[in-house]
Enzyme design. Structure first.
Site, mmCIF file in Angstrom:
data_model
loop_
_atom_site.group_PDB
_atom_site.id
_atom_site.type_symbol
_atom_site.label_atom_id
_atom_site.label_comp_id
_atom_site.label_asym_id
_atom_site.label_seq_id
_atom_site.Cartn_x
_atom_site.Cartn_y
_atom_site.Cartn_z
ATOM 1 N N LYS A 1 17.472 -13.212 -5.317
ATOM 2 C CA LYS A 1 16.610 -14.056 -6.154
ATOM 3 C C LYS A 1 15.477 -13.223 -6.764
ATOM 4 O O LYS A 1 15.073 -12.217 -6.181
ATOM 5 C CB LYS A 1 16.030 -15.128 -5.229
ATOM 6 C CG LYS A 1 15.391 -16.319 -5.879
ATOM 7 C CD LYS A 1 15.070 -17.321 -4.774
ATOM 8 C CE LYS A 1 14.016 -18.311 -5.206
ATOM 9 N NZ LYS A 1 14.427 -19.152 -6.323
ATOM 10 N N VAL B 1 11.992 -11.238 -4.863
ATOM 11 C CA VAL B 1 12.033 -11.149 -3.391
ATOM 12 C C VAL B 1 11.780 -9.731 -2.861
ATOM 13 O O VAL B 1 11.555 -9.531 -1.672
ATOM 14 C CB VAL B 1 13.381 -11.662 -2.823
ATOM 15 C CG1 VAL B 1 13.557 -13.140 -3.055
ATOM 16 C CG2 VAL B 1 14.559 -10.871 -3.394
ATOM 17 N N LYS C 1 13.686 -6.830 -4.457
ATOM 18 C CA LYS C 1 14.894 -6.011 -4.695
ATOM 19 C C LYS C 1 14.515 -4.595 -5.097
ATOM 20 O O LYS C 1 15.034 -3.625 -4.567
ATOM 21 C CB LYS C 1 15.749 -6.615 -5.823
ATOM 22 C CG LYS C 1 16.355 -7.943 -5.504
ATOM 23 C CD LYS C 1 17.194 -8.457 -6.660
ATOM 24 C CE LYS C 1 16.400 -8.762 -7.916
ATOM 25 N NZ LYS C 1 15.423 -9.837 -7.771
ATOM 26 N N SER D 1 11.678 -2.946 -4.708
ATOM 27 C CA SER D 1 11.001 -2.193 -3.648
ATOM 28 C C SER D 1 12.027 -1.710 -2.618
ATOM 29 O O SER D 1 11.963 -0.560 -2.170
ATOM 30 C CB SER D 1 9.955 -3.065 -2.948
ATOM 31 O OG SER D 1 9.085 -3.629 -3.896
ATOM 32 N N ASP E 1 18.237 -4.394 -14.304
ATOM 33 C CA ASP E 1 17.504 -5.648 -14.486
ATOM 34 C C ASP E 1 16.809 -5.581 -15.848
ATOM 35 O O ASP E 1 16.078 -4.623 -16.114
ATOM 36 C CB ASP E 1 16.461 -5.756 -13.357
ATOM 37 C CG ASP E 1 15.697 -7.072 -13.401
ATOM 38 O OD1 ASP E 1 15.764 -7.775 -14.426
ATOM 39 O OD2 ASP E 1 15.026 -7.376 -12.401
ATOM 40 N N ASN F 1 12.968 -9.937 3.681
ATOM 41 C CA ASN F 1 11.752 -9.189 3.341
ATOM 42 C C ASN F 1 10.518 -10.078 3.484
ATOM 43 O O ASN F 1 10.607 -11.298 3.453
ATOM 44 C CB ASN F 1 11.895 -8.685 1.892
ATOM 45 C CG ASN F 1 10.815 -7.691 1.509
ATOM 46 O OD1 ASN F 1 10.231 -7.019 2.376
ATOM 47 N ND2 ASN F 1 10.536 -7.584 0.220
HETATM 48 N N1 LIG Z 1 7.514 -6.156 2.210
HETATM 49 C C1 LIG Z 1 6.626 -6.354 1.263
HETATM 50 N N2 LIG Z 1 5.310 -6.511 1.565
HETATM 51 C C2 LIG Z 1 4.402 -6.713 0.604
HETATM 52 N N3 LIG Z 1 4.680 -6.793 -0.700
HETATM 53 C C3 LIG Z 1 5.969 -6.656 -1.083
HETATM 54 C C4 LIG Z 1 7.004 -6.423 -0.133
HETATM 55 N N4 LIG Z 1 8.179 -6.316 -0.813
HETATM 56 C C5 LIG Z 1 7.892 -6.469 -2.116
HETATM 57 N N5 LIG Z 1 6.570 -6.676 -2.291
HETATM 58 C C6 LIG Z 1 5.862 -6.908 -3.544
HETATM 59 O O1 LIG Z 1 6.408 -8.054 -4.178
HETATM 60 C C7 LIG Z 1 6.425 -7.872 -5.592
HETATM 61 C C8 LIG Z 1 7.834 -8.050 -6.121
HETATM 62 O O2 LIG Z 1 8.620 -7.014 -5.581
HETATM 63 P P1 LIG Z 1 9.817 -6.362 -6.379
HETATM 64 O O3 LIG Z 1 9.429 -6.010 -7.766
HETATM 65 O O4 LIG Z 1 10.375 -5.295 -5.511
HETATM 66 O O5 LIG Z 1 10.784 -7.633 -6.423
HETATM 67 P P2 LIG Z 1 12.097 -7.878 -7.295
HETATM 68 O O6 LIG Z 1 12.964 -8.766 -6.478
HETATM 69 O O7 LIG Z 1 12.681 -6.598 -7.731
HETATM 70 O O8 LIG Z 1 11.495 -8.654 -8.516
HETATM 71 P P3 LIG Z 1 12.248 -9.003 -9.929
HETATM 72 O O9 LIG Z 1 13.304 -9.997 -9.590
HETATM 73 O O10 LIG Z 1 11.130 -9.588 -10.710
HETATM 74 O O11 LIG Z 1 12.766 -7.714 -10.443
HETATM 75 C C9 LIG Z 1 5.868 -6.496 -5.871
HETATM 76 O O12 LIG Z 1 4.514 -6.622 -6.162
HETATM 77 C C10 LIG Z 1 6.051 -5.767 -4.541
HETATM 78 O O13 LIG Z 1 5.101 -4.748 -4.331
#
Ligand SMILES: Nc1ncnc2c1ncn2[C@@H]1O[C@H](COP(=O)(O)OP(=O)(O)OP(=O)(O)O)[C@@H](O)[C@H]1O
Length: 409
Positions: free
Chosen positions: A93, A96, A98, A100, A122, A346
């Site tokens: 989703k 969440v 992904k 990171s 993405d 996560n």
């Molecule tokens: N374990 C964690 N603890 C704290 N913050 C986190 C953690 N994992 C991710 N984040 C934070 O949450 C936010 C979203 O993370 P991320 O960009 O990795 O998600 P994503 O699923 O790739 O998002 P998108 O779907 O928008 O691409 C970022 O600001 C990231 O730093």
């Protein structure tokens, strides 16, 4: 500025000590009724080892993995072993974590001796933000920091869309219809019309951008210049896109496939006309392009399904909504024969002796979501990887290394 990959760029510089020391401020959330305090790195690591060796403080951390790796083999041992190229697709989703998780896995692979490529397909790229480095430009950019070569690539989905348009425009647009009408081939034109190609071209099928992006990566990774990469990590688009991507070859088979079937008839008719009028025939080039496009889409699906080389890792967070979506994702991936072994949960609240009211509520919610995972028919069989919520934004290689060492053990 983006640097194109050439073998000589492979000795990526190591971090300065200064940037490594910035890790000291990255830590887990520590909740007390009054404050949210950043732990020091040492304390964070202590917490992690405590959480695996002692009885967890809260129920939220008691979730066990139903399927565990063989005795003595850790999750990461399994992922890192072997020099044969492996692909890891991280999906789930939106928001969440992904990116990171994907970036931290790529750093960990590179630090374990694997020349690694991390790719974002993405449309809303955030790899650059995650690595705190400009990775835009659609070329492979060396990431500074890890011990083995790590390159990143953000693919521009718009370009892929354009490519699709130019491949199909000549073949399926009104150009073909006019052309065939002009040649007295109205019947074939009608058949093409039924395929609603106009709509197809105006709104390319969902998932196409990402499938094109992945197919491009596969294409250039097949070349000798890039065959040193032994780990490829994909940061994929949110769930819906990924699912549509997997059903894309069927969609293309159903629509483009029909055009290609007509191709032979058109070819023979036009070559007869050409022999009379001596006209230059270029439209078949477009049909060739379409056929290639379809082949590439099929290759992408094959890659997703290849259990020997590929693994799809679902990333979720402990909320009822995210878990429900992850369950649906897993069911769809199963239907598509995509191998999934692990589930990352996560942003789990770390244990605390004294929760504030807000954190206590949050913890209860998370615990409920974790129970859901345990009871879910789709998710309970997956190996569970728990990643704690940390109290700072994870940006830059040192922070990603820190996160990676927590998640990928
Ligand atoms: N374990 C964690 N603890 C704290 N913050 C986190 C953690 N994992 C991710 N984040 C934070 O949450 C936010 C979203 O993370 P991320 O960009 O990795 O998600 P994503 O699923 O790739 O998002 P998108 O779907 O928008 O691409 C970022 O600001 C990231 O730093």
């Amino acid at each position: 500025m983006a640097t194109r990959l050439v073998p000589s760029t492979f000795s990526a510089p190591l971090h300065s000590l200064a940037s490594r020391s910035s890790m000291a401020m990255v830590g887990l959330v520590s909740c007390s009724p009054k404050t949210l305090t950043p732990f020091s790195l040492t304390k964070s690591i202590n917490f992690i080892s405590l959480s695996t060796t002692r009885k967890p403080l809260t129920k939220s951390l008691q979730v066990r993995s139903v399927s565990t790796p063989a005795e003595g083999v850790t999750v990461f041992d399994d992922m890192v072993s072997g020099t044969k190229r492996k692909y890891y697709m991280l999906g789930g989703k939106g928001g969440v974590g992904k990116t990171s998780c994907a970036a931290s896995l790529a750093v960990k692979f590179a630090n374990s001796g694997h020349p690694t490529l991390v790719v974002s397909t993405d449309p809303a790229h955030s790899l650059s933000d995650s690595f705190a480095q400009d990775l835009t430009g659609g070329t492979l950019v060396p990431v500074e920091g890890p011990e083995s070569p790590l390159f990143a690539l953000e693919i521009n989905p718009e370009k892929a869309r354009e490519e699709f348009r130019s491949a199909t425009q000549k073949n399926g647009g009104t150009g073909v219809q006019d052309f065939m009408n002009g040649m007295g081939l109205g019947m074939l034109a009608d058949q093409l019309g039924e395929l609603k190609l106009g709509e197809l071209l105006e709104t390319p099928p969902p998932g196409l951008d990402e499938a094109m992006a992945i197919s491009k990566v596969i294409q250039f990774l097949e070349s000798q210049e890039y065959n040193m990469f032994t780990r490829i990590v994909f940061d994929t688009a949110p769930t819906g896109h990924t699912l549509r991507l997997l059903s894309l070859p069927d969609f293309l088979d159903a629509s483009i496939g029909k055009i290609l079937k007509l191709r032979q008839k058109i070819a023979s008719a036009t070559s007869a006309i050409k022999s009379v009028f001596g006209q230059e025939e270029t439209r078949m080039d477009a049909a060739d392009k379409l056929e290639k496009l379809r082949e590439r889409m099929v290759k992408v699906r094959e890659l997703f399904r290849d259990t020997d080389s590929t693994e799809f890792v679902i990333v979720t967070i402990p909320t009822v909504m995210a878990v429900s979506e992850s369950s649906r994702l897993r069911a769809s991936l199963k239907k598509e024969h995509v191998p999934v072994k692990r589930l990352i949960v996560n942003q789990i609240l770390p244990p605390s002796a004294s929760d504030c009211k807000f954190c206590a509520m949050k913890r209860k919610d998370q615990s409920r979501a974790l129970d859901m995972i345990r009871d879910d028919t789709e998710l309970s069989s997956l190996e569970l990887i728990q990643a704690p919520l940390v109290d700072v934004e994870i940006r830059g290689v040192p922070a990603l290394k820190f996160l990676g060492d927590i998640i990928w053990k």
